[in-house]
Design an enzyme around this catalytic site. Structure first.
Site, PDB file in Angstrom:
ATOM      1  N   LYS A  43     -14.078 -20.802 -70.639  1.00 22.80           N
ATOM      2  CA  LYS A  43     -13.213 -21.781 -69.944  1.00 22.80           C
ATOM      3  C   LYS A  43     -13.841 -23.175 -70.021  1.00 22.80           C
ATOM      4  O   LYS A  43     -13.179 -24.140 -70.376  1.00 22.80           O
ATOM      5  CB  LYS A  43     -13.047 -21.396 -68.484  1.00 22.80           C
ATOM      6  CG  LYS A  43     -12.520 -22.521 -67.599  1.00 22.80           C
ATOM      7  CD  LYS A  43     -12.358 -22.143 -66.156  1.00 22.80           C
ATOM      8  CE  LYS A  43     -13.543 -22.364 -65.299  1.00 22.80           C
ATOM      9  NZ  LYS A  43     -13.751 -23.737 -64.811  1.00 22.80           N
ATOM     10  N   CYS A 101     -13.461 -30.925 -53.660  1.00 19.34           N
ATOM     11  CA  CYS A 101     -12.987 -29.550 -53.847  1.00 19.34           C
ATOM     12  C   CYS A 101     -13.831 -28.662 -52.932  1.00 19.34           C
ATOM     13  O   CYS A 101     -14.763 -29.118 -52.284  1.00 19.34           O
ATOM     14  CB  CYS A 101     -13.087 -29.148 -55.315  1.00 19.34           C
ATOM     15  SG  CYS A 101     -14.653 -28.481 -55.788  1.00 19.34           S
ATOM     16  N   ARG A 140     -18.070 -33.736 -55.484  1.00  8.86           N
ATOM     17  CA  ARG A 140     -17.886 -33.814 -56.940  1.00  8.86           C
ATOM     18  C   ARG A 140     -17.367 -35.181 -57.398  1.00  8.86           C
ATOM     19  O   ARG A 140     -16.304 -35.306 -57.983  1.00  8.86           O
ATOM     20  CB  ARG A 140     -16.980 -32.691 -57.421  1.00  8.86           C
ATOM     21  CG  ARG A 140     -17.556 -31.337 -57.015  1.00  8.86           C
ATOM     22  CD  ARG A 140     -16.835 -30.179 -57.566  1.00  8.86           C
ATOM     23  NE  ARG A 140     -17.069 -30.042 -59.003  1.00  8.86           N
ATOM     24  CZ  ARG A 140     -16.417 -29.134 -59.737  1.00  8.86           C
ATOM     25  NH1 ARG A 140     -15.525 -28.366 -59.161  1.00  8.86           N
ATOM     26  NH2 ARG A 140     -16.642 -29.028 -61.029  1.00  8.86           N
ATOM     27  N   ILE A 190     -17.108 -38.774 -59.567  1.00  5.30           N
ATOM     28  CA  ILE A 190     -17.161 -39.015 -61.023  1.00  5.30           C
ATOM     29  C   ILE A 190     -17.770 -40.394 -61.300  1.00  5.30           C
ATOM     30  O   ILE A 190     -17.528 -41.002 -62.341  1.00  5.30           O
ATOM     31  CB  ILE A 190     -15.754 -38.895 -61.667  1.00  5.30           C
ATOM     32  CG1 ILE A 190     -14.774 -39.899 -61.049  1.00  5.30           C
ATOM     33  CG2 ILE A 190     -15.223 -37.487 -61.569  1.00  5.30           C
ATOM     34  CD1 ILE A 190     -13.490 -40.044 -61.885  1.00  5.30           C
ATOM     35  N   ASP A 226     -22.865 -21.353 -61.548  1.00 10.57           N
ATOM     36  CA  ASP A 226     -21.612 -20.586 -61.618  1.00 10.57           C
ATOM     37  C   ASP A 226     -21.841 -19.083 -61.532  1.00 10.57           C
ATOM     38  O   ASP A 226     -20.877 -18.325 -61.473  1.00 10.57           O
ATOM     39  CB  ASP A 226     -20.858 -20.908 -62.916  1.00 10.57           C
ATOM     40  CG  ASP A 226     -20.389 -22.348 -62.940  1.00 10.57           C
ATOM     41  OD1 ASP A 226     -19.993 -22.821 -64.013  1.00 10.57           O
ATOM     42  OD2 ASP A 226     -20.452 -23.008 -61.885  1.00 10.57           O
TER      43      ASP A 226
HETATM   44  C1  EPZ Z   1     -19.042 -28.378 -64.766  1.00 10.43           C
HETATM   45  O1  EPZ Z   1     -18.533 -29.115 -63.663  1.00 10.43           O
HETATM   46  C2  EPZ Z   1     -18.342 -27.029 -64.739  1.00 10.43           C
HETATM   47  N1  EPZ Z   1     -16.903 -27.216 -64.915  1.00 10.43           N
HETATM   48  C3  EPZ Z   1     -18.627 -26.332 -63.400  1.00 10.43           C
HETATM   49  O2  EPZ Z   1     -18.022 -25.038 -63.458  1.00 10.43           O
HETATM   50  C4  EPZ Z   1     -20.141 -26.149 -63.280  1.00 10.43           C
HETATM   51  O3  EPZ Z   1     -20.426 -25.562 -62.031  1.00 10.43           O
HETATM   52  C5  EPZ Z   1     -20.833 -27.528 -63.374  1.00 10.43           C
HETATM   53  O4  EPZ Z   1     -20.453 -28.170 -64.621  1.00 10.43           O
HETATM   54  C6  EPZ Z   1     -22.351 -27.406 -63.334  1.00 10.43           C
HETATM   55  O5  EPZ Z   1     -22.785 -26.592 -64.370  1.00 10.43           O
HETATM   56  C7  EPZ Z   1     -16.416 -27.426 -66.169  1.00 10.43           C
HETATM   57  O6  EPZ Z   1     -17.158 -27.477 -67.135  1.00 10.43           O
HETATM   58  C8  EPZ Z   1     -14.935 -27.581 -66.293  1.00 10.43           C
HETATM   59  P1  EPZ Z   1     -21.466 -31.747 -63.065  1.00 10.43           P
HETATM   60  P2  EPZ Z   1     -18.860 -30.704 -63.527  1.00 10.43           P
HETATM   61  O7  EPZ Z   1     -20.876 -33.062 -63.393  1.00 10.43           O
HETATM   62  O8  EPZ Z   1     -18.910 -31.308 -64.868  1.00 10.43           O
HETATM   63  C9  EPZ Z   1     -22.841 -34.434 -59.400  1.00 10.43           C
HETATM   64  C10 EPZ Z   1     -16.773 -23.240 -62.664  1.00 10.43           C
HETATM   65  O9  EPZ Z   1     -16.936 -22.468 -61.699  1.00 10.43           O
HETATM   66  N2  EPZ Z   1     -22.121 -35.532 -60.056  1.00 10.43           N
HETATM   67  O10 EPZ Z   1     -22.513 -31.180 -63.981  1.00 10.43           O
HETATM   68  O11 EPZ Z   1     -17.936 -31.257 -62.519  1.00 10.43           O
HETATM   69  C11 EPZ Z   1     -21.898 -33.350 -58.901  1.00 10.43           C
HETATM   70  O12 EPZ Z   1     -21.395 -33.681 -57.626  1.00 10.43           O
HETATM   71  C12 EPZ Z   1     -17.005 -24.724 -62.493  1.00 10.43           C
HETATM   72  O13 EPZ Z   1     -16.439 -22.872 -63.824  1.00 10.43           O
HETATM   73  C13 EPZ Z   1     -22.175 -36.807 -59.508  1.00 10.43           C
HETATM   74  O14 EPZ Z   1     -22.806 -37.026 -58.471  1.00 10.43           O
HETATM   75  O15 EPZ Z   1     -20.326 -30.644 -62.916  1.00 10.43           O
HETATM   76  C14 EPZ Z   1     -22.792 -32.147 -58.869  1.00 10.43           C
HETATM   77  O16 EPZ Z   1     -23.536 -32.166 -57.661  1.00 10.43           O
HETATM   78  C15 EPZ Z   1     -17.375 -25.091 -61.058  1.00 10.43           C
HETATM   79  N3  EPZ Z   1     -21.511 -37.817 -60.116  1.00 10.43           N
HETATM   80  C16 EPZ Z   1     -23.740 -32.358 -60.047  1.00 10.43           C
HETATM   81  O17 EPZ Z   1     -23.644 -33.761 -60.366  1.00 10.43           O
HETATM   82  C17 EPZ Z   1     -20.794 -37.618 -61.280  1.00 10.43           C
HETATM   83  O18 EPZ Z   1     -20.219 -38.596 -61.806  1.00 10.43           O
HETATM   84  C18 EPZ Z   1     -23.384 -31.569 -61.296  1.00 10.43           C
HETATM   85  O19 EPZ Z   1     -22.014 -31.810 -61.567  1.00 10.43           O
HETATM   86  C19 EPZ Z   1     -20.741 -36.320 -61.827  1.00 10.43           C
HETATM   87  C20 EPZ Z   1     -21.424 -35.296 -61.207  1.00 10.43           C
END
Ligand code: EPZ
Length: 419
Positions: free
Chosen positions: A22, A116, A121, A123, A304
């Protein structure tokens, strides 16, 4: 709404095949916005998140077609550059359209995803990177309106390792003018899969899978075809299903290297596992040891898989300390597991699991997010009696026909309508 009804106590035995990832297919789908022509993807899982991504692509004027075992994506000139709130709020990965839209058309209007269940989360890191690449952003009633004519390569340092941020910037940089260097980039296998497809389309990306990725922007990319990598989180979930039920399960069409930290932790807990080129087999254990887990960016223990592993630890001998370092609220499954008889004390970002064999009893429980729903199903497989997992639409976002896969392994599981 659907629910899942599971009668616990049956050991799972046999072979099961993993679907496409996914978290790889979603960025791959959005990468098609970078290149006109017909893209062809194989091993695409049929998931609600994939259908949501297709709906958003079609809003941009893209045509899609499921043909035999492939998903075809036909991209021409893009007709709209706005990702609406009603789609983004349901699937946050929609923000991954921003990089490609900016790179291809010089503008994008994307709804902020909002929070969520598992955390705020934000960006911000995506947006800061786009600004460093020359984009002008403004926030208008919940939408980020971005303009960048043209997008320029830049030196981007992520102060937090972000999977989505790395993917969004990678796609933008592929068509930007000049060179981009991404430092403290995420190293997940899904990043490598995306970079491989971008390079197949004619991009010039080096270092994907390491923390420094260099991208030489090119003028144009061309549609190509790609086989989506196996879903490492589904593979790990199926292995834990074998472990928690006391069965012998061989997970096929997976990549053992992608789940080596989980395999290490299962061995630490006392399980015997064999590995091959594209399979991992786990053998029955009457009891297992409690082990501590701390989630971390890849190749650390995947956040995850935290909820699923916690279900296993509720039945272990001893106390397991589970630390969740990636998301601030990823213990929504704890209270539901406690309702089933587990002894878990949740603190902020740490949960202390006091394991006890046979402690899980069937009960009606509520799924709150994708991986929490998987955790409750795993617990139900081992619980005495019948469990009903409500709001199973969470599960359908990230697992393709999980109940059919588990039933083929001998689980007593069926889907039903919530009354
Ligand atoms: C991806 O989410 C995955 N989703 C998530 O899987 C997974 O848990 C996550 O990576 C971590 O491995 C997809 O790939 C679609 P991050 P993402 O940006 O990209 C913080 C599942 O169950 N952050 O690596 O949203 C954020 O809040 C899902 O399949 C910022 O602060 O994760 C988090 O604490 C859930 N600012 C950390 O970084 C930002 O601009 C990691 O988030 C971006 C992120």
């Amino acid at each position: 709404m659907d629910k899942m009804i599971i009668k616990g106590g049956k050991a799972l035995n046999g072979n099961v095949q993993v679907s496409g990832a996914k978290n790889s297919v979603l960025p791959l789908l959005f990468s098609t916005l970078l290149a006109e022509g017909e893209h062809c993807f194989y091993n695409v899982p049929k998931l609600s998140d994939v259908y949501s991504a297709i709906k958003l692509l079609e809003a941009f004027g893209v045509e899609t077609e499921w043909k035999d075992d492939a998903l075809l994506i036909r991209v021409g000139p893009l007709k709209a550059v706005e990702a609406h709130y009603d789609i983004v709020r349901k699937m946050r990965a929609s923000i991954l359209c921003m990089g490609p839209l900016l790179a291809r058309t010089g503008e994008a209007s994307v709804s902020l995803p909002g929070g969520c269940a598992i955390g705020s989360r934000p960006i911000d890191l995506h947006l800061e990177a786009f600004q460093q690449m020359g984009a002008e952003l403004e926030n208008q009633s919940g939408y980020v309106k971005a303009k960048a004519k043209p997008l320029k390569g830049a030196q981007i340092l992520f102060d937090i390792t972000t999977v989505g941020g790395t993917e969004n910037v990678l796609m933008a940089a592929a068509l930007a003018e000049g060179t981009s260097v991404l430092e403290n980039a995420a190293k997940e296998p899904e990043i490598v899969d995306l970079a491989n497809y971008l390079n197949k389309m004619g991009a010039n990306i080096k270092g994907a899978g390491s923390s420094i990725i260099t991208v030489e922007g090119v003028k144009q990319l061309k549609a190509n075809e790609h086989h989506v990598i196996p879903d490492r989180i589904e593979a790990g979930t199926l292995l834990i299903a074998g472990a928690i039920s006391g069965g012998q399960v061989k997970v096929e069409k997976c990549r053992p290297k992608d789940i080596e930290t989980l395999i290490l932790k299962l061995r630490e807990a006392g399980f015997k596992l064999n590995e091959g080129e594209d399979w991992v087999e786990i053998f029955p254990q009457k009891s297992w040891r409690a082990v501590d887990v701390t989630t971390a960016a890849h190749p650390g223990f995947a956040t995850d898989l935290q909820a699923q592993f916690m279900a296993l630890m509720t039945l272990a001998e001893g106390t397991s300390v589970i630390s969740e370092t990636i998301f601030e609220n990823r213990f929504m499954h704890v209270q539901e597991l406690v309702r089933m008889g587990a002894n878990i004390i949740p603190k902020t970002r740490v949960a202390v699991v006091r394991g006890k064999a046979g402690c899980l009893k069937g009960a009606p429980v509520m799924a709150t997010d994708l991986r929490a729903s998987a955790s409750l199903i795993l617990a139900a497989l081992a619980a005495e009696g019948t469990t009903e997992v409500l709001r199973i639409y969470h599960l359908d976002r990230g697992y393709e026909k999980l109940e059919e896969k588990l039933a083929r392994l001998g689980a007593k599981i069926e889907r039903a309508k919530e009354s």
